[in-house]
Structure formats: C-alpha cells, structure tokens
Enzyme design. Structure first.
Site, PDB file in Angstrom:
ATOM      1  N   GLU B  50       1.016  -1.189   0.119  1.00  0.00           N
ATOM      2  CA  GLU B  50      -0.065   0.074  -0.180  1.00  0.00           C
ATOM      3  C   GLU B  50       0.930   1.316   0.151  1.00  0.00           C
ATOM      4  O   GLU B  50       1.752   1.366   0.880  1.00  0.00           O
ATOM      5  CB  GLU B  50      -0.988  -0.169   1.313  1.00  0.00           C
ATOM      6  CG  GLU B  50      -1.974  -0.933   1.218  1.00  0.00           C
ATOM      7  CD  GLU B  50      -2.854  -1.000   2.452  1.00  0.00           C
ATOM      8  OE1 GLU B  50      -3.719  -2.004   2.833  1.00  0.00           O
ATOM      9  OE2 GLU B  50      -2.479  -0.013   3.388  1.00  0.00           O
ATOM     10  N   ASP B  61      -5.959  10.313   9.438  1.00  0.00           N
ATOM     11  CA  ASP B  61      -4.903   9.717   9.819  1.00  0.00           C
ATOM     12  C   ASP B  61      -4.355  10.085  11.239  1.00  0.00           C
ATOM     13  O   ASP B  61      -4.560  11.472  11.521  1.00  0.00           O
ATOM     14  CB  ASP B  61      -3.600   9.720   8.773  1.00  0.00           C
ATOM     15  CG  ASP B  61      -3.718   8.999   7.646  1.00  0.00           C
ATOM     16  OD1 ASP B  61      -3.717   7.849   7.871  1.00  0.00           O
ATOM     17  OD2 ASP B  61      -3.870   9.239   6.368  1.00  0.00           O
TER      18      ASP B  61
END
Lengths: 404, 274
Positions: B50, B61
């Site tokens: 990823e 995040d």
C-alpha cells in the site's frame, strides 16, 4: 415553493450545488451524516422543534436583530444609504448563535451526549460553548494555536462557559487545522459525539442546514427594509470565510435580480501574493476538502495552502459550496479586501458609528466603502454586521501601535 | 482475467496463510530512500504494497502517518512522483500488487482520466481513497473499474448490515475492514469484535477481507491474521522510518529498520494459522 429556475433550490439529493458540495467523508462518518440528514428533514417539519427554535431565537438570542441606518457613514461616503443588519447584537456577539441553537436541538434529538466544534475567531466556539452550557452537554472546541493567541478573549469565554479548548499546532495552527483535528475526533467518537460545524461548509447536509439556520438574517432584513423604505435594498454585502453569515444574508435575495449581492473575501496582504491571502474564489480553484467540493487555495499538486488573513474567522483556504456555485453563476460578486482595508473600515466604523465591528465584518464594511460612493443617494446598501469586535481590540491595538 | 491482487490471495489461500499488506508513505523520508524502502518490501515478506499518497490534510490519519506525509511533501513528493515510484518498482517486480492509498483532491486536480491512464500504465493495481464513500462512486470508483484498476473500499464498525451492500456494490480486489472507529494508529478495543465483523462482511461478499488500523506487533499480526484473509500494517512502519532518522534525514539504518520490522510482522503472521 420557488420555481424551477430559482437559485434557491439547492442542494440536490446528492447534496450538490451544481458541481459543488457532496459527501466526501470517510466511511466511518457516512452512516452518521445520512442519519443527520434524515433527522434534520424530520425536525424541519416538526412543529415542536420549530417552535422551540423560534422561542430560543426570540428570548435567548434576542431576535429580530435591528436594522440600523448608519447616518454618519452614509454622509461620509457620500453615496448610497448605508445600513447595518445588527447580528453583532445577538447573544454571544455574532450570528453564530443562530446556527448553534438549531444544531444543538438536533443533537439532543439524536441522543448525542458530547459536542465538538472547530473555531477560527472563536465566535463559533463561544456560541457552541454557550449552547452546551445551556443544554448541559460537555463540549470540546478545536482551535488553531495561532488563533488561540490572537483571539484570547474568546478563549477565556469558552473556558468559563465550561468548554475544553484544544489548541491545534499542526500546519499554520489556524481554522483548517482545527477542522482536520475535529474531524479526527469525530471519526474516533462517532457513536457519542455530534460535530457542530460552524460554517456553511463540510459534507452534506451541513451546508444546507447551516444556511437554513442562518437564513433568518436575510429574511428579517428583507422584511425590515420593506417596512422602513417600502422596497428592496439595491445591494447587500457580507464577509465570506466559510460564508455562513453571507449565505444567511444572501439567500432571501437570490431570486431578486434587482438586488446586487457582494461577498468580501479575505485579501490578506493582496491576492497577487502567493499564499498571502485567503480569497479562495478570487485566487483558488475547485477541489475537495473537509467533505465538500468547493473553491480551494491549493498548489498544482492539489496540496492545500494555508492562506493568510488578519482575521482569524476568514483565515480558511476554502469556502462553503453554495458560494462556489453562486460565484460560477455570477449571481454574487466576490471581491477581495486586504488586511489594511479591513483595518481602516474597523476604525472608521468605530469612530463614526460607535460600533466596534469584528475584523471579519470589517471586511464587509470595506466593500461597502468601495461600493456606496458609486451608488446614487436614493439607493441603499445593507451590510450584515456579523459580529462585534471586542475580541479583536487587543490584536488591532497591536497593529495600530497602541499596545507594545 | 486474473489480476495481481487475485493471484496473491489465491496463492495465500492455497498455502493456508493470511496476506500481509504493508503500507509505506510514498517518498518518505525522501524520494530515493522511499523508493529503496518500497523495493525492499516484497523480500521482507510483504504480499501487497500500500503506497501512501501524501496529502496536506490527512483527516483520517493519526500523527505518525501525518508526519510521514509531511516529510514526503517537504522532500518534494507529488502525485506524479508517486506514480514514478510505481513505474520504477515495476522494472524489477511484475507480481507484487500495488495499491495507492490516500485522499481524493490531488487526484481530482491531476485529472481523473489522466490519473487512471498513468496509474494503469505505471502498474498500479488498486486504489483506496479514504474520502470517497460509495455515495461518490461516480467520481473515481466507476472510472477506475472501467480502466481496469480495483477500487478497494473501507468498511468500518459503523457500516451496518443494511449499509454493507451499498458499500460493497462496486468494491473489487478485496475489502479493507477498519478495525475501529478512529484514525490510523489508534488502539483496537475489542479483538473478538473484529473477528465477528469480518464474518459479518463475508456473509455479504466473496471478496477476501483484510483487517487494518491498530496492528502494531508480530503478536497482533498473528492474532488478527486468524480472523481474516490478511492484515494491513502502516503506522508502525511509518514510525520505524521516523525513528531511524538522524537530524530529520534518512540514515544508513532507515531501509533496514523497515525491512526488519516487516520481516518480523510476516513471521508473526505465519503463526496465525499454526
């Protein structure tokens, strides 16, 4: 109902105003914002909800806010009559309370037990902390560390009202960063927490909902002006950061083509200066941030710029999606006002009318100062005086050299 | 036509082992080191890469990945630069699937059609775009499927049975189950609940399901690997990069730190079905 060609029909069922708006959020938040939309649709037509909000507006906020003829400014500018829609006289000192009351009642209906909000100038933070005190809900306010410093009086008010103020140091420590952090908190505490967004931006249904709660400004204004002058004003003006007071002022007039509409964006040091302003429509282009597509200040790679404005409330690289739509359709003229122009307007208003405006609202006034002299004496321009400037006296004092 | 992603899951299934998806921020801490880290991942034990697209405002995040993105941006990384990393990687590795993970705005500004064509050409297999829920499928998901790139959807604890079909409708490649309500790098509260949720998702889809968010150690990997077809690990890897830096710059330990960590996680994952 408005006709099919009305500019007041947005958003569509996807939360779009033309190209703008939408629901660009993480999956974690999707079920919640779908719920919120359902709850809002139900509340809007629930007589009990409507009555409670009306009652609070009258007895808690102090609505209707006055429409004031600024006689000395009118004389000084030598053109159109200048009027103020006095939102700064609302409880908590700005238009923000209109939206906070509407949303806190929704949060209660949804059974949420904790409130979060972002704030720039602290006006929305104070209004949120106020309604949370009144409705006995714990609240956390995210505020950029730079803004905590330049809007200290509002920070103290929030704390006294019982809110937790969380300074955000990421980025430039302004409104954008506060909004990121609020979204992170929301994703983490989605079951218990209601995110009380303060501006007419974010994922659908927020832009619509906040606009509806703020539309009382323009609706009252229209009626008050008709009573006083027997006609429509020739122009209405408001400052635009995210744009909640502006859309609230404009919405009632969108289908009246004889009324010119102006939004004053934060021109900062000047729109030619890279990253030196926060005029997202004048100096930005469409992009996706904070749940909606809208005009954004960004670089060629789609990274968001920090922007700059003397006014913490306008220091945001985006704008509500409905404004982007009104900009593209040219129904509203958006123009940048520099820090210096806003400071001049701030002083003029204070000295000539005895009204200390918020630095945000001073941007709107600066636009009026450009506009009024170009208009005939039998014409009228109405400014939404969205907030009072008590919070700004210290930072303006510093700029003017009155404080060391 | 089978894809790289299909083949990885098929061979892992045949070997009765979960797959390891390793997340790195593209171009962290600098472009050359970021490339070296990426190139080292398959040998260290990553089945899927990823590759993070740095963004100025990563709303989903936690701090570690925020900082990783800032380092990459400060080093001059761009969306085109990340696509260049994929191209470079593919010169030597034709089999490891690469999934780009990030936010929509840089792609939107780049231009969706141009992005998809460039990504396909470079050898990108899938996309995970955090701020594009099913309601916005027309933006990128549908065009990606047409371009032959998988659009991998995040499902979360808030995605209930009524909503799952909506979320899964245009999902392809695999399903990424986010183990908690929270940002990347937070702590999983209930591991048993994660297993139940994976089963719930599997009742709705034939696609493999991997679990991510909050997996930090080899033991976590072993435990979570029991519940799913694979796991995704990101925050601890980006953290390992951060910890290896000297005066904010890559050191001679940087690539090795990531390699060792990924090898350790891979070893833990091998115990999952033991």
């Amino acid at each position: 109902m408005d006709g099919i060609n009305s500019l007041r029909n947005g958003p569509d069922e996807h939360g779009r105003f033309g190209l703008y708006g939408g629901r660009f959020v993480a999956e974690t938040l999707m079920p919640l914002i779908l719920d919120l939309e359902k709850e809002y649709r139900a509340a809007k037509v629930d007589p009990e909800y409507v009555a409670e909000l009306k009652n609070l507006a009258t007895h808690y906020t102090g609505r209707p806010s006055p429409l004031y003829f600024a006689e000395r400014l009118t004389e000084h500018l030598g053109g159109a009559k200048v009027w103020f829609k006095r939102e700064e006289l609302n409880h908590t000192g700005s238009h923000k309370i209109n939206n906070c009351l509407g949303q806190i009642l929704l949060a209660k209906r949804m059974g949420k037990t904790r409130i979060i909000a972002e704030t720039g100038a602290g006006q929305h933070g104070v209004a949120t902390a106020t309604v949370c005190a009144k409705f006995d809900l714990p609240c956390t306010i995210f505020m950029g560390a730079t803004d905590v410093e330049r809007q200290m009086p509002n920070v103290l008010r929030m704390k006294m009202l019982g809110a937790e103020v969380r300074p955000v140091t990421a980025g430039a420590g302004t409104l954008k960063d506060a909004m990121n952090e609020a979204l992170r908190d929301w994703v983490t505490n989605v079951d218990s927490t209601y995110y009380l967004i303060g501006t007419a931006a974010g994922p659908h249904p927020y832009p619509e909902m906040v606009r509806d709660f703020q539309s009382v400004i323009g609706t009252e204004l229209k009626e008050q002006f008709r009573e006083r002058e027997g006609k429509l004003p020739d122009a209405v003006v408001a400052c635009v950061g995210g744009g909640s007071n502006a859309i609230g002022t404009f919405h009632a007039f969108l289908d009246d083509p004889e009324v010119a509409i102006y939004g004053a964006e934060a021109g900062g040091h000047g729109v030619d200066i890279e990253n030196g302003h926060a005029a997202s429509m004048t100096g930005g282009r469409p992009g996706v941030l904070h749940g909606n597509r809208t005009y954004l200040l960004q670089d060629d790679d789609g990274q968001i710029l920090e922007g700059h404005s003397i006014s913490a409330g306008l220091d945001y690289p985006g704008v509500g999606p409905e404004h982007s739509y009104l900009h593209d359709t040219k129904r509203v003229t958006y123009a940048p006002i520099t820090d210096t122009e806003a400071l001049e307007a701030f002083q003029l208003c204070t000295k000539m009318e005895g009204i200390i405006p918020a630095l945000e609202s001073a941007h709107g006034l600066a636009q009026v100062m450009k506009l009024a002299p170009t208009m005939a004496k039998d014409q009228s321009v109405v400014l939404c005086l969205s907030g009072r400037g008590d919070k700004d006296v210290e930072s303006v004092g510093k700029y003017l050299g009155l404080l060391k | 036509m089978t894809t790289r992603i299909d083949r990885v899951f098929a061979s892992a299934k045949a070997a009765n082992r979960p797959v390891l998806a390793a997340y790195v921020m593209g171009g962290d801490p600098d472009l050359a080191t970021g490339q070296a880290i990426m190139n080292a991942l398959p040998q260290a034990g990553a089945d899927i890469i990823e590759l993070g697209l740095p963004f100025s405002d990563p709303m989903a995040d936690g701090v570690a990945i925020q900082m990783g993105g800032q380092r990459a941006l400060a080093a001059g990384q761009t969306l085109r630069g990340v696509l260049g990393m994929v191209e470079e990687f593919r010169r030597k590795d034709e089999t490891t699937p690469i999934v780009l993970m990030g936010y929509y705005n840089p792609i939107y500004v780049f231009g969706v059609e141009k992005f998809l064509a460039t990504a396909k050409e470079a050898g990108v297999d899938g996309l995970i775009i955090v701020d594009l829920p099913a309601e916005e499928d027309a933006e990128l998901c549908i065009p990606a499927l047409k371009a032959g790139i998988n659009f991998i959807r995040l499902t979360t604890p808030t995605t209930d049975d009524a909503r799952l079909p909506v979320v899964l409708e245009n999902t392809s490649g695999f399903v990424y189950y986010v183990s908690m309500n929270g940002t990347t790098g937070a702590v999983i509260k209930s591991r048993a609940a994660v297993g139940e949720s994976v089963q719930r998702i599997k009742a709705h889809t034939e696609l493999p399901v991997i679990v991510g968010f909050g997996i930090k150690t080899a033991d976590d990997a072993a435990e979570m690997g029991r519940h799913a077809d694979g796991i995704a690990v990101g925050t601890v890897i980006v953290d390992a990069v951060a910890k290896s830096l000297v005066d904010g710059k890559a050191s001679d330990r940087t690539v090795g730190a990531v390699r060792d960590l990924v090898a350790d996680l891979a070893a833990g994952l091998k115990r999952a079905r033991a």
